[in-house]
Design a protein around this motif. Structure first.
Motif, mmCIF file in Angstrom:
data_model
loop_
_atom_site.group_PDB
_atom_site.id
_atom_site.type_symbol
_atom_site.label_atom_id
_atom_site.label_comp_id
_atom_site.label_asym_id
_atom_site.label_seq_id
_atom_site.Cartn_x
_atom_site.Cartn_y
_atom_site.Cartn_z
ATOM 1 N N VAL A 195 0.840 -1.192 0.000
ATOM 2 C CA VAL A 195 0.000 0.000 0.000
ATOM 3 C C VAL A 195 0.880 1.247 0.000
ATOM 4 O O VAL A 195 1.878 1.310 0.721
ATOM 5 C CB VAL A 195 -0.930 0.014 1.228
ATOM 6 C CG1 VAL A 195 -1.794 1.274 1.240
ATOM 7 C CG2 VAL A 195 -1.806 -1.227 1.275
ATOM 8 N N MET A 196 0.485 2.235 -0.803
ATOM 9 C CA MET A 196 1.103 3.556 -0.764
ATOM 10 C C MET A 196 0.048 4.562 -0.335
ATOM 11 O O MET A 196 -1.095 4.530 -0.822
ATOM 12 C CB MET A 196 1.659 3.939 -2.135
ATOM 13 C CG MET A 196 2.777 3.023 -2.636
ATOM 14 S SD MET A 196 4.263 3.097 -1.588
ATOM 15 C CE MET A 196 4.824 4.767 -1.932
ATOM 16 N N THR A 197 0.419 5.473 0.565
ATOM 17 C CA THR A 197 -0.568 6.408 1.117
ATOM 18 C C THR A 197 -0.347 7.848 0.705
ATOM 19 O O THR A 197 -1.234 8.677 0.887
ATOM 20 C CB THR A 197 -0.551 6.354 2.661
ATOM 21 O OG1 THR A 197 0.658 6.950 3.161
ATOM 22 C CG2 THR A 197 -0.654 4.926 3.163
ATOM 23 N N ARG A 198 0.845 8.180 0.134
ATOM 24 C CA ARG A 198 1.120 9.603 -0.088
ATOM 25 C C ARG A 198 1.867 9.824 -1.407
ATOM 26 O O ARG A 198 2.980 10.329 -1.437
ATOM 27 C CB ARG A 198 1.911 10.166 1.087
ATOM 28 C CG ARG A 198 1.962 11.687 1.094
ATOM 29 C CD ARG A 198 2.560 12.243 2.360
ATOM 30 N NE ARG A 198 2.532 13.693 2.373
ATOM 31 C CZ ARG A 198 2.898 14.443 3.398
ATOM 32 N NH1 ARG A 198 3.325 13.861 4.523
ATOM 33 N NH2 ARG A 198 2.837 15.750 3.337
ATOM 34 N N THR A 199 1.255 9.458 -2.474
ATOM 35 C CA THR A 199 1.807 9.787 -3.784
ATOM 36 C C THR A 199 1.240 11.127 -4.232
ATOM 37 O O THR A 199 0.238 11.620 -3.686
ATOM 38 C CB THR A 199 1.440 8.717 -4.816
ATOM 39 O OG1 THR A 199 0.021 8.758 -5.051
ATOM 40 C CG2 THR A 199 1.841 7.328 -4.336
ATOM 41 N N GLU A 200 1.844 11.727 -5.256
ATOM 42 C CA GLU A 200 1.354 13.020 -5.714
ATOM 43 C C GLU A 200 -0.050 12.907 -6.299
ATOM 44 O O GLU A 200 -0.881 13.797 -6.126
ATOM 45 C CB GLU A 200 2.308 13.619 -6.770
ATOM 46 C CG GLU A 200 1.915 15.022 -7.227
ATOM 47 C CD GLU A 200 1.637 15.977 -6.055
ATOM 48 O OE1 GLU A 200 0.630 16.708 -6.125
ATOM 49 O OE2 GLU A 200 2.401 15.968 -5.067
ATOM 50 N N ASP A 201 -0.338 11.788 -6.971
ATOM 51 C CA ASP A 201 -1.691 11.603 -7.502
ATOM 52 C C ASP A 201 -2.717 11.564 -6.372
ATOM 53 O O ASP A 201 -3.794 12.170 -6.472
ATOM 54 C CB ASP A 201 -1.760 10.303 -8.307
ATOM 55 C CG ASP A 201 -1.092 10.423 -9.667
ATOM 56 O OD1 ASP A 201 -0.799 11.562 -10.079
ATOM 57 O OD2 ASP A 201 -0.851 9.382 -10.300
ATOM 58 N N LEU A 202 -2.397 10.829 -5.292
ATOM 59 C CA LEU A 202 -3.315 10.753 -4.146
ATOM 60 C C LEU A 202 -3.516 12.129 -3.521
ATOM 61 O O LEU A 202 -4.647 12.525 -3.202
ATOM 62 C CB LEU A 202 -2.771 9.785 -3.101
ATOM 63 C CG LEU A 202 -2.786 8.293 -3.450
ATOM 64 C CD1 LEU A 202 -2.031 7.492 -2.393
ATOM 65 C CD2 LEU A 202 -4.223 7.779 -3.564
ATOM 66 N N GLN A 203 -2.438 12.861 -3.341
ATOM 67 C CA GLN A 203 -2.536 14.182 -2.714
ATOM 68 C C GLN A 203 -3.363 15.134 -3.571
ATOM 69 O O GLN A 203 -4.152 15.926 -3.039
ATOM 70 C CB GLN A 203 -1.144 14.755 -2.473
ATOM 71 C CG GLN A 203 -0.330 14.024 -1.402
ATOM 72 C CD GLN A 203 -0.898 14.194 -0.010
ATOM 73 O OE1 GLN A 203 -1.917 13.595 0.333
ATOM 74 N NE2 GLN A 203 -0.239 15.025 0.792
ATOM 75 N N GLU A 204 -3.195 15.066 -4.913
ATOM 76 C CA GLU A 204 -3.971 15.930 -5.790
ATOM 77 C C GLU A 204 -5.462 15.606 -5.689
ATOM 78 O O GLU A 204 -6.315 16.495 -5.593
ATOM 79 C CB GLU A 204 -3.483 15.773 -7.232
ATOM 80 C CG GLU A 204 -4.197 16.663 -8.242
ATOM 81 C CD GLU A 204 -3.934 18.150 -8.028
ATOM 82 O OE1 GLU A 204 -4.706 18.973 -8.561
ATOM 83 O OE2 GLU A 204 -2.962 18.501 -7.310
#
Length: 916
Positions: free
Chosen positions: A74-83
């Motif tokens: 699991v990834m929680t803080r990618t730029e896509d997620l933040q956007e």
């Protein structure tokens, strides 16, 4: 517990099987914004802020609704997620019109602790005026995502702030996360709150006035609010400098709480989450009722009666007088009343002072008025007179039989477990003459006539026996005395039971089948069946019911008496009783007495002492001339309280140790100022036998002292410094452990992180959650053949109504503490006499009329409350209000075994008060 492993942001995280990704992340200390989610609530994934990337999945699932799987990455803080989160937050703020000046201000940090906004934003929207500033989850989400503006025009909605008892509701700050509504429904089982939404043009949470609703003011909605929409007024400005974990001072649940302190005052209270009896939940008293600690009415210096008046004195003067007078009253002319509100250590020292220094076993406390019948009956039937199971296990029960307990008002946090069991499919049977909150979820409600609990329970036993629903193997292998018990039921007619109890026989059959066929089955009871002249028989009948169905010694079953006060279990455990040493070791037992004599270096009295009611009679008869009362208020709490007051007026020398000048303290020759629970260290033992740490939160008020310190000083001054020189309560617990087998493995070190349930006989013992797993303490469980014995006082032509008494949610015991809390008084500030509307019509009484209530012992007046909660012929009052001392009316007739008085059935007459 099965565990799985996954990676979150490259970190391996282990969590329980079935946990969500969000739960796993929180456990690992990884922050994921989630405004709709809360650990106590079912996940709904509505705010969409907790989206994550999962390797192998194209979509972006919400972490709160996604079950973690073994090997998941699991990834929680990618730029896509933040956007995506920024867009979501932007839309949320625009749709709810939440003020943004508190979120995007570039000078916010310059304001410091000032109460004035540097940007001159209006009070309604400035961050420094927000009650949740710095603790707002919305602020945290904005900061985490890097959102610094929104593109949509918003406007302040200018909703009026709704002022409730204890907290404010400002729906200008509401983001429609639904936490409060779901908490009220899912956690508290109330469903008072609901949405009022007009397509995001206007929104709020109803009802408009909680004081006019069925709200219990537990504060759970406030605690889960992520913004400042719900906020306790006492917490608005001052932030805690530190937190101290301690135990609630009210009922016997033993709720653990984190108390925030600033400038020497309590400024915040939260339920402690985790392995505690309450797992973060509190009731209105625990959450908002600690203001009494700071009350200006607190005693701050000793008082001595001079020329008929209590005047301030020094500790030296007060203690010197006490030692002089106590020294002249040694032996059976002395008596001591200990306290269920004091710690274990203090109760231990109280009985030690009485037995060792004052040379008498005349020591008792308020358990004599509540659960003495429990101790006597369960000790006879099982060998141990305490709750057999844990609070948590109630949620695992297949059926629960609640009798003589208004659990939602008297033990509200335990009621949550019963509601949880119901949601899980459990069957609920309630036996209570009055309608109580649990009747809403009951499958069967047995509305018996007060005082007929024995025939009602025997009727259940009869059905189970006749229909072959008994547990033959359990009875054969684990019990004795079944044949005489079975024979005693042979001639019992269910029709006759119905006539005596007023309950339809078919309802009795339904209840019996539910209890016998939906195991594991738990019995929950309280003072509604113990405070009777046949209280011991009531409990023996329930013990028969549990044994014949095999509902003992396993999870979700058992006999579960709910103790009324915070440490009434511990006070009994510590031997604040006239017939037993600590750990229920009999004073008449040669071996047991010798053990204490060797430890205390002196011969001890062999004869059991007088019980509480016998002590006051002995004063009247001139046999006791000196009494020491610690933290008790018998002038209000005891039956036939006029008799108690007359005794205290007559006694030669009375010492009262209290935190307030109670109605009992007003009779004293010397009043000693004690500290409250918040100003001392020690332990309480809750209703499930869990020994928990009480920690000092504040410094003592004025010149008050902890009870253990006062008792120790008296003991030292009376010639036993070798036995009363303690520097810390932990040393007292070490002594308790050395002499009390059930507490043998308990120490402050072991319970620092969480409580232990006795019996805990050794330092490496884990404690005992469930009693009687492999056998009863006495060997085999003992059945009792019983017959119906009517209450000592029944209605007649002169006194045609039954008065029964009890507690209400917002006050406690004699009101000594809760009546000092303005918010609790706002919920109820006077005594009310509940009258059935049909009876009121016959009497010409209307709601709110002043009513005179009279018994053979006295009269009081109170406002009428017409309600169907009380059946025809039955009226109800509390004993919280000294202005209306209900126990002037009640009957002192005693249970012959437990010596408990008949507080629950009293014959009275009602009439409209003259001049109303």
């Amino acid at each position: 517990m099965d565990e799985i492993a996954l990676t979150i942001d490259g970190l391996e995280v282990r969590t329980r099987k079935g946990a969500t990704v969000l739960e796993a992340a929180r456990k690992a200390g990884i922050y994921i914004p989630a405004l709709c989610d809360h650990p106590d609530l079912s996940p709904i994934g509505s705010c969409k802020l907790c989206i994550v990337e999962v390797e192998g999945q194209k979509a972006y699932p919400t972490a709160c609704t996604t079950i973690a799987e073994d090997g998941m990455a699991v990834m929680t803080r990618t730029e896509d997620l933040q956007e995506m989160r920024r867009h979501t937050l932007e839309m949320l703020l625009a749709l709810t019109n939440h003020p943004t000046s508190c979120l995007f201000c570039d000078r916010k940090d310059d304001c410091g602790d000032l109460r004035e906004c540097m940007r001159k934003f209006p009070m309604a929207v400035g961050c420094k005026y927000c009650p949740n500033d710095g603790e707002c989850e919305l602020q945290a989400a904005v900061e985490y995502t890097g959102l610094d503006e929104i593109r949509y025009e918003t406007s302040y909605r200018n909703h009026p702030v709704l002022r409730e008892p204890f907290f404010d509701r400002d729906y200008n700050l509401c983001i429609l996360c639904s936490r409060c509504v779901r908490t009220c429904r899912e956690v508290r089982g109330e469903g008072v709150l609901d949405f009022e939404v007009d397509y995001h043009r206007q929104h709020g949470i109803g009802p408009l006035c909680l004081l006019e609703s069925d709200c219990k003011f537990c504060g759970a909605c406030v605690d889960v609010c992520p913004t400042g929409a719900l906020r306790a007024r006492s917490e608005r400005w001052e932030r805690p400098e530190n937190f101290v974990t301690t135990v609630c001072p009210f009922c016997g649940v033993g709720c653990v709480m984190d108390v925030g302190v600033a400038s020497g005052h309590i400024v915040r209270v939260r339920g402690t989450r985790g392995d505690t009896p309450n797992n973060g939940q509190l009731c209105v008293k625990g959450r908002f009722g600690l203001d009494f600690v700071d009350s200006p009415e607190r005693l701050k210096t000793p008082l001595i009666r001079k020329e008929g008046k209590l005047v301030a004195a020094s500790w030296e003067e007060a203690l010197s007088l006490i030692v002089d007078r106590f020294s002249r009253s040694k032996g059976d002319r002395f008596a001591l009343l200990s306290s269920a509100k004091c710690t274990n250590e203090e109760n231990y020292l109280a009985q030690k002072l009485c037995r060792l220094v004052m040379e008498t076993n005349n020591v008792d406390h308020c358990a004599r008025l509540c659960h003495a019948s429990t101790v006597a009956a369960l000790a006879a039937a099982f060998g141990s007179g305490a709750m057999t199971n844990t609070i948590d296990e109630l949620a695992e029960a297949g059926s629960i039989f609640i009798i003589g307990s208004n659990t939602p008002e008297q033990h509200p946090v335990i009621a949550l477990k019963i509601k949880e069991a119901k949601r899980g499919g459990a069957k609920i049977v309630v036996a209570n003459p009055r309608w109580i909150g649990l009747c809403k979820i009951a499958d069967v409600w047995l509305r018996q006539t007060p005082g007929t609990d024995v025939p009602l329970t025997l009727g259940l036993c009869k059905v189970i026996l006749d229909e072959g629903l008994i547990d033959d193997q359990f009875i054969r292998e684990r019990c004795e005395g079944f044949d005489p018990f079975r024979e005693s039921l042979a001639d019992l007619s269910l029709d006759e039971v119905g006539k005596i109890t007023g309950v339809e026989p078919e309802l009795i059959r339904d209840a019996a089948r539910i209890y016998a066929q939906n195991g594991p089955s738990s019995i929950v009871y309280s003072m509604g069946i113990t405070q009777h002249s046949h209280g011991t028989e009531n409990i023996l009948a329930l013990a028969n019911l549990a044994m014949m169905t095999g509902n003992l010694g396993k999870s979700g079953s058992g006999m579960n008496p709910l103790r009324g006060q915070n440490n009434v279990q511990g006070a009994c455990d510590m031997g604040a009783l006239p017939n037993v040493f600590p750990g229920y070791q009999p004073v008449v037992g040669e071996e047991q007495r010798r053990k204490f004599e060797e430890a205390w270096c002196r011969d001890l009295p062999k004869r059991p002492g007088l019980t509480l009611m016998e002590i006051f009679s002995a004063i009247e008869e001139g046999d006791i001339d000196c009494i020491y009362i610690i933290g008790e208020n018998p002038v209000i709490s005891d039956p036939d309280s006029t008799h108690v007051a007359e005794a205290l007026e007559k006694v030669d020398f009375l010492v009262v140790q209290e935190i307030f000048l109670s109605e009992t303290a007003a009779f004293a020759d010397v009043v000693l100022p004690a500290t409250s629970f918040a100003e001392k260290d020690g332990t309480f033992t809750n209703t499930e036998r869990r020994v928990q740490r009480v920690r000092k939160v504040l410094e003592p008020l004025g010149d008050s002292r902890p009870d253990w310190m006062i008792i120790s000083e008296i003991g030292k001054r009376m010639g036993r410094p070798d036995q009363f020189s303690y520097s810390d309560p932990s040393e007292i617990m070490e002594e308790i452990a050395s002499l009390t087998p059930s507490y043998g493995g308990i120490s402050y070190h072991r319970i620092d992180e969480g409580g232990l349930q006795w019996p805990c006989p050794a330092p490496d013992h884990p404690g005992t959650g469930i009693l009687h797993r492999d056998g009863f303490t006495r060997g085999k469980g003992l059945f009792s053949a019983l017959t119906y014995r009517p209450s000592a006082e029944l209605p007649d032509d002169d006194y045609p109504f039954i008065l029964t008494t009890g507690r209400i949610l917002c006050h406690f015991h004699t009101g000594t503490m809760t009546r000092k809390v303005s918010g609790l008084n706002l919920l109820r500030d006077e005594e009310l006499v509940e009258i059935n509307p049909g009876d009121a019509v016959d009497l010409g009484i209307e709601d709110g009329d002043l009513v005179k209530v009279s018994s053979r012992r006295g009269s009081v007046t109170a406002r009428a409350k017409l309600t169907e909660r009380s059946p025809p012929g039955v009226t109800f009052m509390t004993f919280h209000f000294a202005e209306t001392p209900t126990n002037v009316l009640t009957n002192p007739a005693l249970d012959p075994v437990a010596k408990i008085p008949e507080l629950k059935v009293c014959a009275v007459q009602l009439s409209k008060a003259a001049g109303d």
